[in-house]
Design an enzyme around this catalytic site. Structure first.
Site, PDB file in Angstrom:
ATOM      1  N   CYS A 176       0.533  -1.010  -0.459  1.00  0.00           N
ATOM      2  CA  CYS A 176      -0.138   0.140  -0.155  1.00  0.00           C
ATOM      3  C   CYS A 176       0.629   1.445  -0.151  1.00  0.00           C
ATOM      4  O   CYS A 176       1.669   0.966  -0.925  1.00  0.00           O
ATOM      5  CB  CYS A 176      -0.876   0.023   1.306  1.00  0.00           C
ATOM      6  SG  CYS A 176      -2.400   0.987   1.024  1.00  0.00           S
ATOM      7  N   HIS A 182      -3.073  -5.231   1.772  1.00  0.00           N
ATOM      8  CA  HIS A 182      -3.052  -5.662   3.199  1.00  0.00           C
ATOM      9  C   HIS A 182      -4.590  -7.762   3.405  1.00  0.00           C
ATOM     10  O   HIS A 182      -4.655  -7.751   3.419  1.00  0.00           O
ATOM     11  CB  HIS A 182      -3.886  -4.377   3.673  1.00  0.00           C
ATOM     12  CG  HIS A 182      -4.319  -3.156   3.562  1.00  0.00           C
ATOM     13  ND1 HIS A 182      -2.846  -2.750   4.486  1.00  0.00           N
ATOM     14  CD2 HIS A 182      -3.940  -2.131   3.297  1.00  0.00           C
ATOM     15  CE1 HIS A 182      -2.690  -1.798   4.145  1.00  0.00           C
ATOM     16  NE2 HIS A 182      -2.855  -1.241   3.131  1.00  0.00           N
TER      17      HIS A 182
END
Length: 252
Positions: free
Chosen positions: A102, A202
């Site tokens: 991310c 994630h």
């Protein structure tokens, strides 16, 4: 009994900004690497490098940076350029694994444009990220990847406001099966250049995809994944299949 190719070996991991870049339990990725090494009798060394701290580009096998909030990401971007960029390029040049998740993925690229400011990345991946006036890309995601000639699925969760666009020097990590991916339109997720990998997944990533953790360990050790002892992964397969179902895919 013959000597294994990994007997007596050590996997050395450096977590960059572990106190700042750790949303969505991204630290869990480090726990998975540690346990899967320990279960195989492979030594595991974990160190960190935070703001203002030095980074040795020759001292570690895996360099890891997770996701963080915009404010923290700004601080890390400045610190990377001031004292860690050259070390990361040195690490990548010798084949060490560099993994960004991310915000970490965005910082491995060329730049991240937010409204009236532009964060410069370290340039390990030929990608550029832009915060556009459109809804965030949020939800469960599954992608198909081909790392060693065989197609596998990575499943996780994405939540990012930036859209990431790949340049000619980057290869997508995978093809989106379910979810948004890099920009919600291209059909691709993540990026890869040699042993440098960036992804928006994630969840955290590795507990849901332990086959990928094993690929990272094997790459760090310079051996084929088949050289790693097989583990009883019944629970890990359940976790992966749960992530697949959450994204709308059938179990493996």
């Amino acid at each position: 009994m013959g000597v294994s190719a990994i007997d007596g070996r050590t996997v050395r991991v450096c977590a960059l900004y572990p106190d700042l870049m750790n949303i969505y339990a991204d630290r869990g990725n480090l726990f998975v690497l540690q346990r899967r090494c320990a279960w195989r009798g492979v030594d595991f060394q974990l160190s960190g490098s935070g703001l203002g701290e030095p980074l040795d580009g020759g001292a570690h096998d895996i360099y890891y940076i997770g996701g963080g909030q915009d404010r923290d990401q700004r601080l890390c971007a400045e610190d990377l350029l001031a004292g860690k960029r050259d070390a990361l390029h040195e690490a990548a040049a010798r084949g060490a694994v560099v993994l960004g998740v991310c915000g970490g993925y965005q910082l491995l690229g060329e730049s991240y444009a937010l409204a009236d400011e532009r964060l410069q990345g370290v340039g390990l991946l030929d990608v550029r990220t832009v915060r556009e006036p459109r809804p965030r890309l949020i939800g469960n995601v599954a992608i198909e990847v081909d790392l060693d000639g065989g197609r596998r699925v990575l499943a996780g969760f994405e939540n990012h406001g930036g859209r990431t666009y790949l340049g000619a020097g980057a290869t997508p990590l995978g093809r989106v099966l379910k979810g948004h991916g890099n920009d919600g339109r291209s059909g691709f997720e993540g990026a890869r250049s040699g042993s440098v990998i960036g992804t928006y997944l994630h969840g955290p990533l590795l507990p849901k995809n332990t086959w990928f953790a094993d690929w990272l360990i094997a790459t760090a050790l310079g051996v084929d994944v088949d050289a790693l002892a097989r583990l009883d992964d019944a629970l890990e397969r359940d976790a992966h299949n749960s992530a697949r179902r959450a994204a709308g895919l059938a179990p493996a």
